[in-house]
Enzyme design. Structure first.
Site, PDB file in Angstrom:
ATOM      1  N   HIS A 190      61.876  -3.863  40.126  1.00  0.00           N
ATOM      2  CA  HIS A 190      62.090  -4.399  38.776  1.00  0.00           C
ATOM      3  C   HIS A 190      62.431  -3.251  37.829  1.00  0.00           C
ATOM      4  O   HIS A 190      61.553  -2.533  37.371  1.00  0.00           O
ATOM      5  CB  HIS A 190      60.829  -5.117  38.287  1.00  0.00           C
ATOM      6  CG  HIS A 190      61.003  -5.864  37.004  1.00  0.00           C
ATOM      7  ND1 HIS A 190      60.911  -7.237  36.923  1.00  0.00           N
ATOM      8  CD2 HIS A 190      61.248  -5.440  35.742  1.00  0.00           C
ATOM      9  CE1 HIS A 190      61.085  -7.614  35.659  1.00  0.00           C
ATOM     10  NE2 HIS A 190      61.298  -6.528  34.920  1.00  0.00           N
TER      11      HIS A 190
ATOM     12  N   HIS B 168      65.426  -1.947  34.547  1.00  0.00           N
ATOM     13  CA  HIS B 168      66.365  -2.371  33.502  1.00  0.00           C
ATOM     14  C   HIS B 168      67.327  -1.205  33.275  1.00  0.00           C
ATOM     15  O   HIS B 168      67.214  -0.481  32.280  1.00  0.00           O
ATOM     16  CB  HIS B 168      65.631  -2.743  32.212  1.00  0.00           C
ATOM     17  CG  HIS B 168      64.846  -4.009  32.292  1.00  0.00           C
ATOM     18  ND1 HIS B 168      65.373  -5.230  31.939  1.00  0.00           N
ATOM     19  CD2 HIS B 168      63.577  -4.244  32.696  1.00  0.00           C
ATOM     20  CE1 HIS B 168      64.444  -6.177  32.116  1.00  0.00           C
ATOM     21  NE2 HIS B 168      63.353  -5.591  32.580  1.00  0.00           N
TER      22      HIS B 168
ATOM     23  N   LYS C 138      69.219  -0.587  30.016  1.00  0.00           N
ATOM     24  CA  LYS C 138      68.474  -0.109  28.855  1.00  0.00           C
ATOM     25  C   LYS C 138      67.984   1.331  29.035  1.00  0.00           C
ATOM     26  O   LYS C 138      67.487   1.943  28.068  1.00  0.00           O
ATOM     27  CB  LYS C 138      67.255  -0.999  28.595  1.00  0.00           C
ATOM     28  CG  LYS C 138      67.557  -2.472  28.344  1.00  0.00           C
ATOM     29  CD  LYS C 138      66.265  -3.236  28.106  1.00  0.00           C
ATOM     30  CE  LYS C 138      66.507  -4.690  27.769  1.00  0.00           C
ATOM     31  NZ  LYS C 138      66.883  -5.492  28.956  1.00  0.00           N
TER      32      LYS C 138
ATOM     33  N   HIS D  55      61.117 -13.252  34.492  1.00  0.00           N
ATOM     34  CA  HIS D  55      60.087 -12.639  33.663  1.00  0.00           C
ATOM     35  C   HIS D  55      59.104 -13.772  33.322  1.00  0.00           C
ATOM     36  O   HIS D  55      59.455 -14.713  32.605  1.00  0.00           O
ATOM     37  CB  HIS D  55      60.689 -12.070  32.375  1.00  0.00           C
ATOM     38  CG  HIS D  55      61.398 -10.771  32.556  1.00  0.00           C
ATOM     39  ND1 HIS D  55      62.482 -10.625  33.398  1.00  0.00           N
ATOM     40  CD2 HIS D  55      61.174  -9.546  32.004  1.00  0.00           C
ATOM     41  CE1 HIS D  55      62.900  -9.363  33.349  1.00  0.00           C
ATOM     42  NE2 HIS D  55      62.124  -8.694  32.512  1.00  0.00           N
TER      43      HIS D  55
ATOM     44  N   GLU E 108      54.884 -12.860  30.237  1.00  0.00           N
ATOM     45  CA  GLU E 108      54.695 -11.466  29.821  1.00  0.00           C
ATOM     46  C   GLU E 108      53.977 -11.447  28.472  1.00  0.00           C
ATOM     47  O   GLU E 108      54.507 -11.011  27.453  1.00  0.00           O
ATOM     48  CB  GLU E 108      56.044 -10.751  29.738  1.00  0.00           C
ATOM     49  CG  GLU E 108      55.916  -9.248  29.578  1.00  0.00           C
ATOM     50  CD  GLU E 108      57.264  -8.545  29.481  1.00  0.00           C
ATOM     51  OE1 GLU E 108      57.260  -7.328  29.250  1.00  0.00           O
ATOM     52  OE2 GLU E 108      58.318  -9.218  29.626  1.00  0.00           O
TER      53      GLU E 108
ATOM     54  N   ASP F  69      59.689  -0.871  35.964  1.00  0.00           N
ATOM     55  CA  ASP F  69      60.196  -1.649  34.836  1.00  0.00           C
ATOM     56  C   ASP F  69      61.138  -0.807  33.984  1.00  0.00           C
ATOM     57  O   ASP F  69      62.296  -0.626  34.344  1.00  0.00           O
ATOM     58  CB  ASP F  69      59.036  -2.215  34.025  1.00  0.00           C
ATOM     59  CG  ASP F  69      59.421  -3.443  33.215  1.00  0.00           C
ATOM     60  OD1 ASP F  69      60.603  -3.784  33.190  1.00  0.00           O
ATOM     61  OD2 ASP F  69      58.531  -4.066  32.608  1.00  0.00           O
ATOM     62  N   ASN F  70      60.661  -0.264  32.887  1.00  0.00           N
ATOM     63  CA  ASN F  70      61.543   0.430  31.945  1.00  0.00           C
ATOM     64  C   ASN F  70      61.400   1.935  32.075  1.00  0.00           C
ATOM     65  O   ASN F  70      60.307   2.450  32.298  1.00  0.00           O
ATOM     66  CB  ASN F  70      61.224  -0.003  30.517  1.00  0.00           C
ATOM     67  CG  ASN F  70      61.430  -1.490  30.321  1.00  0.00           C
ATOM     68  OD1 ASN F  70      60.529  -2.278  30.566  1.00  0.00           O
ATOM     69  ND2 ASN F  70      62.619  -1.874  29.915  1.00  0.00           N
TER      70      ASN F  70
END
Length: 441
Positions: A55, A57, A60, A199, A202, A298-299
């Site tokens: 997962h 991104h 971004k 998602h 969350e 994630d990020n």
């Protein structure tokens, strides 16, 4: 054909691994013989399956220095990215995504599932850029692209699945009718014959339970493709009995769950300054129910999580610290579990396994996880695709002071019975202290 010589396995064995045609052919006890010109000496290294990021991104990534999250929470991160998006062109998006890929690859990740914003306001622009990235890097680090739509009932999800997205996605808990959004996403994925990765919940709001809706719909409809629920934060806020019941329904539906400790710890709980919740899904109940629980980063340095190394071992360490997993299961959550969730072939140190591997200097797997050094060698299909060498230069401490030469010890006098009078060789009486007045002596 080549050999990886004297590698330490996660179970502490020392082995020689033969690789040919991108596959592991033999795994033998280390012979300790000479290392050939085509071989790699892995003495003092731990050898593991390469990591999988379930997962990310990438559209971004690496934007934290460009835009500030004013509130530090999920709403602030969304607002920050909305403000930055009009100022970002295709070339900049691709450059940052590829920089993030290099970071992940250097740390040993060879497969990534990345969610890509497909928004009604901007259409398929980001997806188109990420499809280009996926094709450029295929065979080195493979990407699965999830169309992350903001309106699952609209036409964009179906269009995205036709234009290159591999997986259907969305954020049902952020739509006006979460249950309807889950159903719409399942319909679109079913029509396209695609997996789904949502998602899910969350939020720490315990009334948000799209996970239950997803499990019930998948079970009732017999949805035939892989299903993943990412985040599932609100599950941690349910009573123990509810956690167990929901986890069993998720297991029955065959849904994989992706825990995302870094971003959830960063974004969640900011409005609860006392006994702040961890913001992590209910890992233990899910595992006890038999759910596949993978862990992701994630990020990467964006408004949703402003730090992070892009290293799966950082994620695994957080699964130990925050998810209370033992180190073996923490490593499982970034290797075997995400391969299961993403439908990838299993990788192990066994004949017939794909040679997707990572080696790092360490005495055992626990040291590899705890130290998480940057020095690593990464193989994809049996060929080296990344190698990081670290050289440290440290100041030396002062040498120890020279010791005085040893002298011959004096003989020890024989013990004197308590009833015997003092002998002439007894120690002299104490010398009077000149600082004490004579009258007080």
């Amino acid at each position: 054909m080549s050999w990886l010589r004297s590698a330490t396995t996660s179970t502490g064995e020392t082995v020689d691994v033969e690789i040919s045609g991108g596959v592991i052919r033999r795994v033998l006890p280390a012979a300790g013989g000479p290392v050939g010109p085509e071989d790699t000496d892995l003495s003092g290294h731990v050898l593991l399956a390469s990591f999988v990021e379930p997962h990310a991104h990438l559209d971004k990534a690496l934007t934290a220095s460009l835009i500030h999250n004013p509130t530090g929470d999920l709403a602030g991160a969304v607002a920050a990215m909305d403000a930055l998006r009009p100022e970002t062109n295709r070339a900049e998006l691709i450059a940052r995504a590829e920089a993030a890929l290099r970071i992940h690859l250097a740390y040993g990740t060879t497969h990534i599932r990345s969610h890509v914003n497909v928004l009604s306001s901007v259409g398929l622009a980001a997806l188109s850029a990420m499809v280009e990235v996926r094709e450029r890097w295929r065979g080195i680090i493979d990407l699965q692209l999830v169309a992350l739509v903001n309106d699952t009932s609209g036409p964009l999800l179906r269009e995205a699945l036709k234009e290159g997205a591999d997986v259907a996605g969305g954020c049902p808990h952020m739509e006006d009718d979460p249950d309807r959004a889950v159903a719409a996403c399942l319909d679109a994925a079913g029509e396209a014959g695609a997996p789904i990765d949502l998602h899910t919940d969350e939020t720490l709001n315990p009334t948000a339970l799209s996970l239950v809706t997803l499990a019930d719909l998948v079970t009732r409809t017999g949805f035939p493709h892989p299903v993943t629920a990412s985040h599932c934060v609100s599950l941690s806020m349910q009573p123990v009995d509810a956690q167990r019941t929901i986890a069993e329904r998720v297991a029955e539906a065959g849904i994989s769950v992706v825990a995302l400790p870094q971003t959830n710890l960063y974004l969640q709980g900011r409005d609860q300054p006392v006994a702040t919740p961890r913001g992590l899904t209910a890992v233990a109940p899910l595992l006890r129910a038999g759910v596949t629980v993978a862990a992701g980063g994630d990020n990467l340095r964006d408004p949703f999580h402003v730090v992070g190394r892009g290293d799966a071992l950082e994620v695994a360490a957080l699964m130990v610290t925050c998810g209370h997993l033992d180190p073996v299961n923490a490593l499982y959550s970034v290797t075997t579990a995400p391969r299961t969730a993403l439908g990838l072939p299993a990788v192990s140190l066994a004949p017939g396994s794909p040679a997707d591997l990572v080696a790092m200097p360490a005495g055992d797997a626990l040291e590899a996880l705890g130290a998480a050094g940057a020095a690593r060698t990464v193989w994809r299909d049996g060929r080296v695709v990344a190698r990081t060498v670290v050289r440290s230069e440290l100041a030396a401490p002062a040498p120890p002071s020279p010791r005085a030469p040893a002298s011959t010890p004096a003989p020890v006098p024989a013990p004197v019975p308590a009833s015997a009078p003092a002998s002439p060789s007894a120690p002299p009486a104490a010398t009077p202290d000149p600082c004490v007045p004579k009258a007080d002596r």
